[in-house]
Design a protein around this motif. Structure first.
Motif, PDB file in Angstrom:
ATOM      1  N   ILE A  44      61.703  99.772  46.578  1.00  0.00           N
ATOM      2  CA  ILE A  44      61.338 101.073  46.039  1.00  0.00           C
ATOM      3  C   ILE A  44      61.504 102.141  47.106  1.00  0.00           C
ATOM      4  CG2 ILE A  44      59.772 100.121  44.306  1.00  0.00           C
ATOM      5  CD1 ILE A  44      57.439 100.873  46.119  1.00  0.00           C
ATOM      6  N   HIS A  45      61.742 103.372  46.661  1.00  0.00           N
ATOM      7  CA  HIS A  45      61.992 104.468  47.591  1.00  0.00           C
ATOM      8  C   HIS A  45      60.839 105.458  47.677  1.00  0.00           C
ATOM      9  CE1 HIS A  45      66.064 102.914  46.834  1.00  0.00           C
ATOM     10  NE2 HIS A  45      66.341 103.375  48.045  1.00  0.00           N
ATOM     11  N   THR A  46      59.894 105.368  46.753  1.00  0.00           N
ATOM     12  CA  THR A  46      58.693 106.202  46.809  1.00  0.00           C
ATOM     13  C   THR A  46      57.505 105.359  46.383  1.00  0.00           C
ATOM     14  OG1 THR A  46      58.776 106.978  44.506  1.00  0.00           O
ATOM     15  CG2 THR A  46      60.037 108.240  46.143  1.00  0.00           C
ATOM     16  N   LEU A  47      56.341 105.740  46.840  1.00  0.00           N
ATOM     17  CA  LEU A  47      55.120 105.016  46.484  1.00  0.00           C
ATOM     18  C   LEU A  47      54.877 105.041  44.980  1.00  0.00           C
ATOM     19  CD1 LEU A  47      52.545 103.526  47.350  1.00  0.00           C
ATOM     20  CD2 LEU A  47      51.500 105.735  47.827  1.00  0.00           C
ATOM     21  N   ASP A  48      55.283 106.111  44.339  1.00  0.00           N
ATOM     22  CA  ASP A  48      55.061 106.223  42.889  1.00  0.00           C
ATOM     23  C   ASP A  48      55.723 105.091  42.110  1.00  0.00           C
ATOM     24  OD1 ASP A  48      53.540 108.591  42.954  1.00  0.00           O
ATOM     25  OD2 ASP A  48      55.352 109.804  43.140  1.00  0.00           O
ATOM     26  N   GLU A  49      56.746 104.480  42.671  1.00  0.00           N
ATOM     27  CA  GLU A  49      57.466 103.417  41.964  1.00  0.00           C
ATOM     28  C   GLU A  49      56.703 102.097  41.956  1.00  0.00           C
ATOM     29  OE1 GLU A  49      61.821 103.222  42.831  1.00  0.00           O
ATOM     30  OE2 GLU A  49      61.333 104.835  44.239  1.00  0.00           O
ATOM     31  N   ILE A  50      55.663 101.963  42.779  1.00  0.00           N
ATOM     32  CA  ILE A  50      54.928 100.701  42.850  1.00  0.00           C
ATOM     33  C   ILE A  50      54.316 100.349  41.509  1.00  0.00           C
ATOM     34  CG2 ILE A  50      52.801  99.644  43.726  1.00  0.00           C
ATOM     35  CD1 ILE A  50      53.453 100.595  46.462  1.00  0.00           C
TER      36      ILE A  50
END
Length: 230
Positions: free
Chosen positions: A203-209
């Protein structure tokens, strides 16, 4: 039931904000004592050591430095970072707490595992009220700075269900590889793509977790039921 084992620095906490000034302070003192050559380190160079335990960092960074000086410099960095945390200088990545809250609400079990010292961990728990989100906290100092994968061997005996490892460094992916677990590699952190090559998901941003985890087909249960009481 899915147990989510979270790394902290570089995964939830943008630790360069407090580590870089603490590192520079400790290194400046080593220079003043004649133990190191004057040099300016960039944030990029300093960030390489994030994810290492204090013992690993100093053994690799300055292997010939006397043990007493390694210990003093390590303590100096730790003390300075804790001071910065208390001053409100520590910064989580955007939406970190909201994401943890949503994962907990959805029934996932959250476990904290970091290559850090206990005082550092406790300072963050207090600063961000992390006990609201995590069932248990594990730091490498409590286990003599053994590798994370060895600490996980303790964790896995205390919970039922499946595990997923979430982190930004090779130390996190090493757990997943040794125990054949699914993993999320956080490319926004301080590791490079080679370190995270073996991650199940990247993932490239924490929001994608949250999106990545919630796409998986794991049964959701009351998170309080998974801990094996002793």
């Amino acid at each position: 039931m899915l147990n989510l084992v979270f790394d902290y620095d570089g995964t939830l906490h943008n630790s360069i904000e407090i580590y870089a000034p603490a590192f520079r302070l400790a290194y400046k003192e080593l220079v003043e004592k004649g133990f190191a050559e004057p040099r300016d380190y960039s944030d990029k160079e300093i960030s390489y050591w994030l994810g290492f335990s204090a013992a690993e960092m100093w053994h690799t960074f300055m292997p010939t430095l006397e043990a007493s000086q390694k210990q003093h410099a390590s303590m100096r960095i730790g003390k300075e970072m804790i001071g910065l945390i208390k001053e409100g200088k520590a910064k989580l990545y955007p939406h970190a707490l909201e994401i943890l809250e949503q994962l907990k609400i959805k029934g996932y079990n959250l476990i904290f595992l970091s290559n850090c010292k206990r005082a550092y961990m406790e300072a963050h728990i207090e600063a961000f009220q992390l006990e609201q989100y995590f069932t248990e906290f594990y730091c490498s100092e409590d286990y003599g700075f053994i590798p994370k994968y060895e600490i996980f061997n303790v964790i896995k005996t205390r919970y039922t269900g499946d595990f997923m490892i979430i982190g930004d460094r090779f130390q996190d992916m090493e757990i997943a590889q040794k125990y054949q677990l699914e993993s999320i590699g956080c490319l926004y952190g301080f590791g490079d793509e080679n370190e995270l090559e073996m991650a199940t998901y990247k993932i490239h941003t924490l929001d994608e977790i949250e999106q990545t985890i919630c796409l998986l087909e794991y049964p959701i249960k009351d998170h309080t039921s998974v801990f094996i009481k002793e």
